[in-house]
Structure formats: C-alpha cells, structure tokens
Design a protein around this motif. Structure first.
Motif, PDB file in Angstrom:
ATOM      1  N   MET A   1       0.843  -1.191   0.000  1.00 15.21           N
ATOM      2  CA  MET A   1       0.000   0.000   0.000  1.00 15.21           C
ATOM      3  C   MET A   1       0.879   1.243   0.000  1.00 15.21           C
ATOM      4  SD  MET A   1      -3.147  -1.203   0.115  1.00 15.21           S
ATOM      5  CE  MET A   1      -4.198   0.070   0.800  1.00 15.21           C
ATOM      6  N   VAL A   2       0.518   2.225  -0.827  1.00 18.04           N
ATOM      7  CA  VAL A   2       1.330   3.428  -0.965  1.00 18.04           C
ATOM      8  C   VAL A   2       0.787   4.560  -0.108  1.00 18.04           C
ATOM      9  CG1 VAL A   2       1.935   2.778  -3.328  1.00 18.04           C
ATOM     10  CG2 VAL A   2       0.082   4.397  -2.932  1.00 18.04           C
ATOM     11  N   THR A   3       1.715   5.425   0.318  1.00 11.65           N
ATOM     12  CA  THR A   3       1.360   6.650   1.027  1.00 11.65           C
ATOM     13  C   THR A   3       1.984   7.818   0.282  1.00 11.65           C
ATOM     14  OG1 THR A   3       1.296   5.540   3.170  1.00 11.65           O
ATOM     15  CG2 THR A   3       1.535   7.932   3.184  1.00 11.65           C
ATOM     16  N   ALA A   4       1.158   8.790  -0.038  1.00 11.32           N
ATOM     17  CA  ALA A   4       1.654   9.975  -0.748  1.00 11.32           C
ATOM     18  C   ALA A   4       1.974  11.071   0.240  1.00 11.32           C
ATOM     19  CB  ALA A   4       0.614  10.452  -1.755  1.00 11.32           C
ATOM     20  N   ASP A   5       2.693  12.075  -0.217  1.00 12.11           N
ATOM     21  CA  ASP A   5       3.003  13.244   0.597  1.00 12.11           C
ATOM     22  C   ASP A   5       1.695  13.829   1.132  1.00 12.11           C
ATOM     23  OD1 ASP A   5       3.627  15.850   1.523  1.00 12.11           O
ATOM     24  OD2 ASP A   5       5.339  15.968   0.178  1.00 12.11           O
ATOM     25  N   PRO A   6       1.514  13.882   2.460  1.00 12.52           N
ATOM     26  CA  PRO A   6       0.239  14.339   3.024  1.00 12.52           C
ATOM     27  C   PRO A   6      -0.070  15.809   2.759  1.00 12.52           C
ATOM     28  CG  PRO A   6       1.894  14.074   4.751  1.00 12.52           C
ATOM     29  CD  PRO A   6       2.487  13.508   3.504  1.00 12.52           C
ATOM     30  N   LEU A   7       0.930  16.587   2.378  1.00 15.61           N
ATOM     31  CA  LEU A   7       0.699  18.010   2.104  1.00 15.61           C
ATOM     32  C   LEU A   7       0.304  18.263   0.654  1.00 15.61           C
ATOM     33  CD1 LEU A   7       3.729  19.536   4.054  1.00 15.61           C
ATOM     34  CD2 LEU A   7       1.371  19.224   4.848  1.00 15.61           C
ATOM     35  N   CYS A   8       0.261  17.216  -0.148  1.00 10.62           N
ATOM     36  CA  CYS A   8       0.000  17.341  -1.585  1.00 10.62           C
ATOM     37  C   CYS A   8      -1.371  16.765  -1.919  1.00 10.62           C
ATOM     38  CB  CYS A   8       1.092  16.603  -2.344  1.00 10.62           C
ATOM     39  SG  CYS A   8       0.912  16.616  -4.138  1.00 10.62           S
ATOM     40  N   PRO A   9      -2.134  17.425  -2.817  1.00  7.88           N
ATOM     41  CA  PRO A   9      -1.892  18.743  -3.412  1.00  7.88           C
ATOM     42  C   PRO A   9      -2.358  19.845  -2.481  1.00  7.88           C
ATOM     43  CG  PRO A   9      -3.908  17.842  -4.307  1.00  7.88           C
ATOM     44  CD  PRO A   9      -3.362  16.797  -3.366  1.00  7.88           C
ATOM     45  N   VAL A  10      -2.029  21.079  -2.803  1.00  4.82           N
ATOM     46  CA  VAL A  10      -2.435  22.188  -1.949  1.00  4.82           C
ATOM     47  C   VAL A  10      -3.956  22.309  -1.950  1.00  4.82           C
ATOM     48  CG1 VAL A  10      -0.288  23.453  -2.270  1.00  4.82           C
ATOM     49  CG2 VAL A  10      -2.204  23.856  -3.831  1.00  4.82           C
ATOM     50  N   GLN A  11      -4.454  22.865  -0.880  1.00 10.28           N
ATOM     51  CA  GLN A  11      -5.907  22.985  -0.704  1.00 10.28           C
ATOM     52  C   GLN A  11      -6.552  23.714  -1.887  1.00 10.28           C
ATOM     53  OE1 GLN A  11      -7.032  24.776   2.995  1.00 10.28           O
ATOM     54  NE2 GLN A  11      -9.193  24.346   2.763  1.00 10.28           N
ATOM     55  N   GLY A  12      -7.654  23.144  -2.347  1.00 16.80           N
ATOM     56  CA  GLY A  12      -8.377  23.741  -3.461  1.00 16.80           C
ATOM     57  C   GLY A  12      -7.977  23.215  -4.814  1.00 16.80           C
ATOM     58  N   THR A  13      -6.995  22.294  -4.859  1.00 19.21           N
ATOM     59  CA  THR A  13      -6.572  21.700  -6.121  1.00 19.21           C
ATOM     60  C   THR A  13      -6.673  20.187  -6.029  1.00 19.21           C
ATOM     61  OG1 THR A  13      -4.224  21.521  -5.526  1.00 19.21           O
ATOM     62  CG2 THR A  13      -4.954  23.597  -6.482  1.00 19.21           C
ATOM     63  N   THR A  14      -6.700  19.531  -7.188  1.00 21.14           N
ATOM     64  CA  THR A  14      -6.800  18.068  -7.225  1.00 21.14           C
ATOM     65  C   THR A  14      -5.646  17.406  -7.952  1.00 21.14           C
ATOM     66  OG1 THR A  14      -8.163  18.171  -9.229  1.00 21.14           O
ATOM     67  CG2 THR A  14      -9.319  18.104  -7.098  1.00 21.14           C
ATOM     68  N   GLU A  15      -4.884  18.199  -8.738  1.00 25.30           N
ATOM     69  CA  GLU A  15      -3.759  17.653  -9.484  1.00 25.30           C
ATOM     70  C   GLU A  15      -2.564  18.579  -9.352  1.00 25.30           C
ATOM     71  OE1 GLU A  15      -4.685  16.553 -13.499  1.00 25.30           O
ATOM     72  OE2 GLU A  15      -6.711  15.912 -12.988  1.00 25.30           O
ATOM     73  N   VAL A  16      -1.352  17.990  -9.323  1.00 26.52           N
ATOM     74  CA  VAL A  16      -0.168  18.797  -9.019  1.00 26.52           C
ATOM     75  C   VAL A  16       0.180  19.794 -10.113  1.00 26.52           C
ATOM     76  CG1 VAL A  16       0.853  17.106  -7.479  1.00 26.52           C
ATOM     77  CG2 VAL A  16       1.350  16.983  -9.916  1.00 26.52           C
ATOM     78  N   ASP A  17      -0.251  19.537 -11.347  1.00 29.40           N
ATOM     79  CA  ASP A  17       0.112  20.465 -12.424  1.00 29.40           C
ATOM     80  C   ASP A  17      -0.971  21.496 -12.685  1.00 29.40           C
ATOM     81  OD1 ASP A  17      -1.745  18.758 -13.507  1.00 29.40           O
ATOM     82  OD2 ASP A  17      -0.703  18.519 -15.427  1.00 29.40           O
ATOM     83  N   ALA A  18      -1.949  21.593 -11.764  1.00 26.41           N
ATOM     84  CA  ALA A  18      -3.073  22.497 -12.007  1.00 26.41           C
ATOM     85  C   ALA A  18      -2.906  23.859 -11.346  1.00 26.41           C
ATOM     86  CB  ALA A  18      -4.377  21.849 -11.512  1.00 26.41           C
ATOM     87  N   ASP A  19      -1.901  24.015 -10.488  1.00 25.25           N
ATOM     88  CA  ASP A  19      -1.772  25.262  -9.744  1.00 25.25           C
ATOM     89  C   ASP A  19      -0.305  25.487  -9.396  1.00 25.25           C
ATOM     90  OD1 ASP A  19      -1.739  26.866  -7.021  1.00 25.25           O
ATOM     91  OD2 ASP A  19      -3.695  27.256  -7.943  1.00 25.25           O
ATOM     92  N   PRO A  20       0.204  26.730  -9.538  1.00 28.33           N
ATOM     93  CA  PRO A  20       1.597  27.001  -9.192  1.00 28.33           C
ATOM     94  C   PRO A  20       1.948  26.652  -7.755  1.00 28.33           C
ATOM     95  CG  PRO A  20       0.655  28.832 -10.426  1.00 28.33           C
ATOM     96  CD  PRO A  20      -0.480  27.911 -10.101  1.00 28.33           C
ATOM     97  N   GLY A  21       0.960  26.620  -6.879  1.00 24.61           N
ATOM     98  CA  GLY A  21       1.205  26.282  -5.485  1.00 24.61           C
ATOM     99  C   GLY A  21       1.705  24.867  -5.288  1.00 24.61           C
ATOM    100  N   ASN A  22       1.543  24.033  -6.297  1.00 26.09           N
ATOM    101  CA  ASN A  22       2.000  22.641  -6.212  1.00 26.09           C
ATOM    102  C   ASN A  22       3.388  22.434  -6.817  1.00 26.09           C
ATOM    103  OD1 ASN A  22      -0.268  21.258  -4.973  1.00 26.09           O
ATOM    104  ND2 ASN A  22      -1.415  21.736  -6.846  1.00 26.09           N
ATOM    105  N   ALA A  23       4.060  23.516  -7.175  1.00 26.91           N
ATOM    106  CA  ALA A  23       5.339  23.391  -7.886  1.00 26.91           C
ATOM    107  C   ALA A  23       6.352  22.555  -7.113  1.00 26.91           C
ATOM    108  CB  ALA A  23       5.911  24.786  -8.173  1.00 26.91           C
ATOM    109  N   ARG A  24       6.326  22.643  -5.781  1.00 23.41           N
ATOM    110  CA  ARG A  24       7.322  21.907  -4.996  1.00 23.41           C
ATOM    111  C   ARG A  24       7.132  20.397  -5.055  1.00 23.41           C
ATOM    112  NH1 ARG A  24       3.626  23.924  -1.241  1.00 23.41           N
ATOM    113  NH2 ARG A  24       2.937  22.509   0.432  1.00 23.41           N
ATOM    114  N   PHE A  25       5.974  19.947  -5.557  1.00 22.46           N
ATOM    115  CA  PHE A  25       5.711  18.512  -5.637  1.00 22.46           C
ATOM    116  C   PHE A  25       6.058  17.911  -7.005  1.00 22.46           C
ATOM    117  CE2 PHE A  25       2.364  20.181  -2.668  1.00 22.46           C
ATOM    118  CZ  PHE A  25       2.975  19.730  -1.506  1.00 22.46           C
ATOM    119  N   LEU A  26       6.497  18.760  -7.934  1.00 25.45           N
ATOM    120  CA  LEU A  26       6.799  18.250  -9.271  1.00 25.45           C
ATOM    121  C   LEU A  26       8.059  17.396  -9.279  1.00 25.45           C
ATOM    122  CD1 LEU A  26       5.945  21.382 -11.467  1.00 25.45           C
ATOM    123  CD2 LEU A  26       4.471  19.471 -10.790  1.00 25.45           C
TER     124      LEU A  26
END
Length: 407
Positions: free
Chosen positions: A265-290
């Motif tokens: 079973m996998v666990t993802a970074d609990p801080l990802c994605p930033v609140q109000g987004t669903t995908e990491v490439d949808a908002d500049p606030g998620n840049a640190r997760f790329l």
C-alpha cells in the motif's frame, strides 16, 4: 556563430507543438559524399519552404506553416559514407549504442538496461545514416513533410540503376496529449528540466567536452530516439497500488509517493496537493511537488521517478516525447506507446541512467523487479550539428566541398 538546432523547445515561453514525426533516411550502399550533399541540399530547401508555408507542387497556394520545424540528425553510419570529411563522433561509438535485434526477434536493446526489443520486429529500423524530426501543430504539417521528403528522394533515382542516394526507410508519428498524461494514465513530464538556461546547459554540446575531431559539433546536441511500445493490457492488470508504487506518484493527483508498506500500500506526501486543487500540475502552489522528494522510504526509492532523477544535474536529460497509437491489423490488436525523444550535450548522460544499477539499470520501468511494460520498437542516437550562418544545412561540412554559403 553556432545556434542550437531548431525543433528543440528549451527556452522560456516555448511549448512543443502538438504533433511529431521522425523519418529515418537510409543511404544507398554505393552513395558518395557528393550524392548525399546533393540530396540534403534539396531536402533542406524543401523543409525550409514548409517552414514558411510554401510548396511548389501547390503552384503558389498557401500552405499553413503550423509552427513547423525540422531537425537533422546524423547516425553513426553517416560517417562511413565514402568521402565523409568527419570521422564517427566519439560519443556515437560503443558503449553508446543499441544492440542488433536477435535473429529470432527480441533481445536486450541496450547492454545493462532492462529494455528489450519487441519480439515482433526483425530489425532496428532507427540505426540508419540520418533521421529528421518534424514538429508542428497539426497531423498534416508533419505527415506532409514525410510524404514530400519521400517523393523528393524517390525523384532523385538514377535512370540507369534505379537507385537514389537517400530514401526514407521508416517513419514514426506521434502526438502530445492535452491531458498531459501517458498511456500509463499517469501525469508525464512533471519532473522535467526548467525552461531557459537550465535546459540549455543540459542540451548544448560544449567545445570542452568534445574530442578535437568533433569540435564541429559544438553548439549542437545529441538526440536519442526510442520508439517504446507500452503493454497497456499488462499494465491495466496490475492493482492501482502496484502501479503507483512502480511510478512513484499517485495516479489522479500526481503527488509523490513517500512510503510503501509491507502489503504494497502506498502513502503519498500528506501536504499534496495544496488545498483547493486536485492535481499537481493544475496550480503554481503545487510546484514543490513536481520533483520527487528526498525523504522517502527504501521501497519508494525504487520507483521510476526516483530512479530516473536522483536530484543530480550532471545526469539529467531534456525529454521531449510524443505518444503514439497504431491501428489494429489482422491478427494483431491495436498498440500504443511513446516516442521517447531526449536531447543532451553528451549521450553518456542517457546511457548512464539506463545502465546504472541504482538508476534504471536492469529495470524495465521501475521497482525492484517490475513487469516488462515497455519494449523497444526502434532506437538510436544521432549527432545534431548546430545551425551555422551560411551553411545550407546543419553539418554540411561533412559532405560538401563548397564550404559555407554566403547568405
């Protein structure tokens, strides 16, 4: 002054066009430097006409340019043509080479890697003298270039022998998906080099990294082209946790995996994605997760994104890939895959990634012993000379006695 070849979208504000084609050009065994030079002169003139939206066969009718560009690559065999004025560049020699397909089909494509040839192919069609990459905004813009290239070369056949100096021996087309995902259903290209100087520093061949006999390539690049079939049926048979563990990201959000337990079973970074987004490439606030994070457990470190990155700039490459789809034929279902295209100042970068154990060496895609999801249909590395003012085509000094033309 040397200029990077066109068709590499490295600078800020540049986006690769939606469509791609790579044509493989095979030289006749009796071709000479003079004959090749004549053919490449004619081809460069044709491709430049397509760039500006003209085509003689349409008698002056407008041909939409559609952001069309072309890029010429020289394979190892190009320098074996009689009269070639340059030796085979050192970085096109072993160990930076692909193996031959086994007589019965299949076989390891690159020693030390986990990539095998597709069992259904009889030869590696990419290992010829030249390739040309076409990019454009529409399927017509790139397929028209393949058609016109083929017809022009066929028109150069000698009346007596029926042979031409060059012919198109294979072509491969592809496209960019608007959802920015691959046929594996996961986001693709998230962890690519940043546009601008970071990309250029990895792409551009520098004089200090070249042998004396290869200085003419300074300012150019090396292109790797690998046509990879994706076994999407096998991939879909895996559980979602297995797929996310192999990739190193969650499928829907694209968030990096940081832990995999004993049950898989996998666990993802609990801080990802930033609140109000669903995908990491949808908002500049998620840049640190790329970029894949350092702080992951041992099993997560075996994933594809971790193996292919390592946060080490000296081994990074710039990827510019395009997906493909092939229609089903009698006895063969449809096939999908990726035209893997990368640019690097030294192909050692790519082969290090593919052959080193702690990177992708020995693996087909990711994980400690992942399934064979990828198979090579064709693959080769090409030297791409820079654009030199006055040269009729990049690398013309290889075959021409005339020297640079005066613009």
């Amino acid at each position: 002054m040397a200029e990077l070849p066109r068709g590499i979208y490295w600078d800020k504000g540049q986006t690769p066009p939606r469509c791609h084609a790579t044509a493989i050009l095979r030289a006749d065994q009796n071709a000479t430097a003079a004959g090749i030079d004549k053919a490449l002169l004619a081809l460069a003139a044709l491709w430049n006409q397509l760039r500006v939206g003209t085509l003689p066969t349409l008698d002056g009718a407008a041909v939409p340019a559609s952001s069309f560009e072309w890029l010429l690559g020289y394979g190892r065999k190009a320098f074996e043509i009689a009269g070639s004025k340059h030796p085979v560049p050192r970085k096109l020699r072993a160990p930076n080479t692909f193996n031959s397909v086994d007589p019965q089909g299949g076989g390891l494509a690159i020693d030390g890697s986990g990539l095998k040839f597709d069992s259904g192919i009889a030869q590696n069609q990419a290992t010829e003298q030249f390739c040309v990459q076409f990019t454009g905004d529409t399927p017509l813009s790139v397929t028209r270039a393949v058609v016109e290239t083929s017809l022009l070369l066929e028109s150069m056949r000698d009346a007596a022998s029926g042979k031409a100096p060059l012919l198109v021996s294979a072509s491969f087309t592809g496209f960019n998906r608007e959802d920015r995902r691959s046929w594996l259903d996961f986001h693709d290209g998230l962890s690519n080099l940043r546009s601008g100087d970071e990309r250029r520093s990895v792409i551009e061949t520098r004089p200090q990294g070249l042998a004396k006999s290869d200085k003419w390539l300074a300012g150019g690049t090396y292109m790797a082209f690998i046509r990879l079939r994706v076994d999407v049926r096998l991939w879909r048979s895996l559980t979602n946790d297995m797929r996310e563990a192999l990739v190193g990201r969650t499928k829907i959000s694209g968030c990096p995996v940081v832990a995999i337990d004993t049950a898989g079973m996998v666990t993802a970074d609990p801080l990802c994605p930033v609140q109000g987004t669903t995908e990491v490439d949808a908002d500049p606030g998620n840049a640190r997760f790329l970029e894949p994070p350092d702080g992951v457990d041992g099993k997560s470190r075996l994933s594809h994104v971790q193996r292919a990155n390592h946060h080490m700039a000296k081994h990074r490459i710039y990827r510019q890939g395009y997906e493909f789809f092939e229609n089903p034929t009698l006895g063969r279902p449809f096939e999908v895959g990726l035209n893997f295209v990368s640019f690097q100042e030294n192909p050692d970068r790519l082969f290090f990634m593919l052959k080193t154990d702690t990177w992708l060496g020995g693996t087909n895609f990711g994980g400690a012993a992942g399934p064979e999801v990828l198979h090579v249909v064709a693959g080769a590395v090409f030297a791409c000379p820079p654009i030199i003012e006055g040269e009729a085509y990049p690398g013309a000094s290889t075959f021409s006695d005339a020297g640079p033309l005066i613009a």
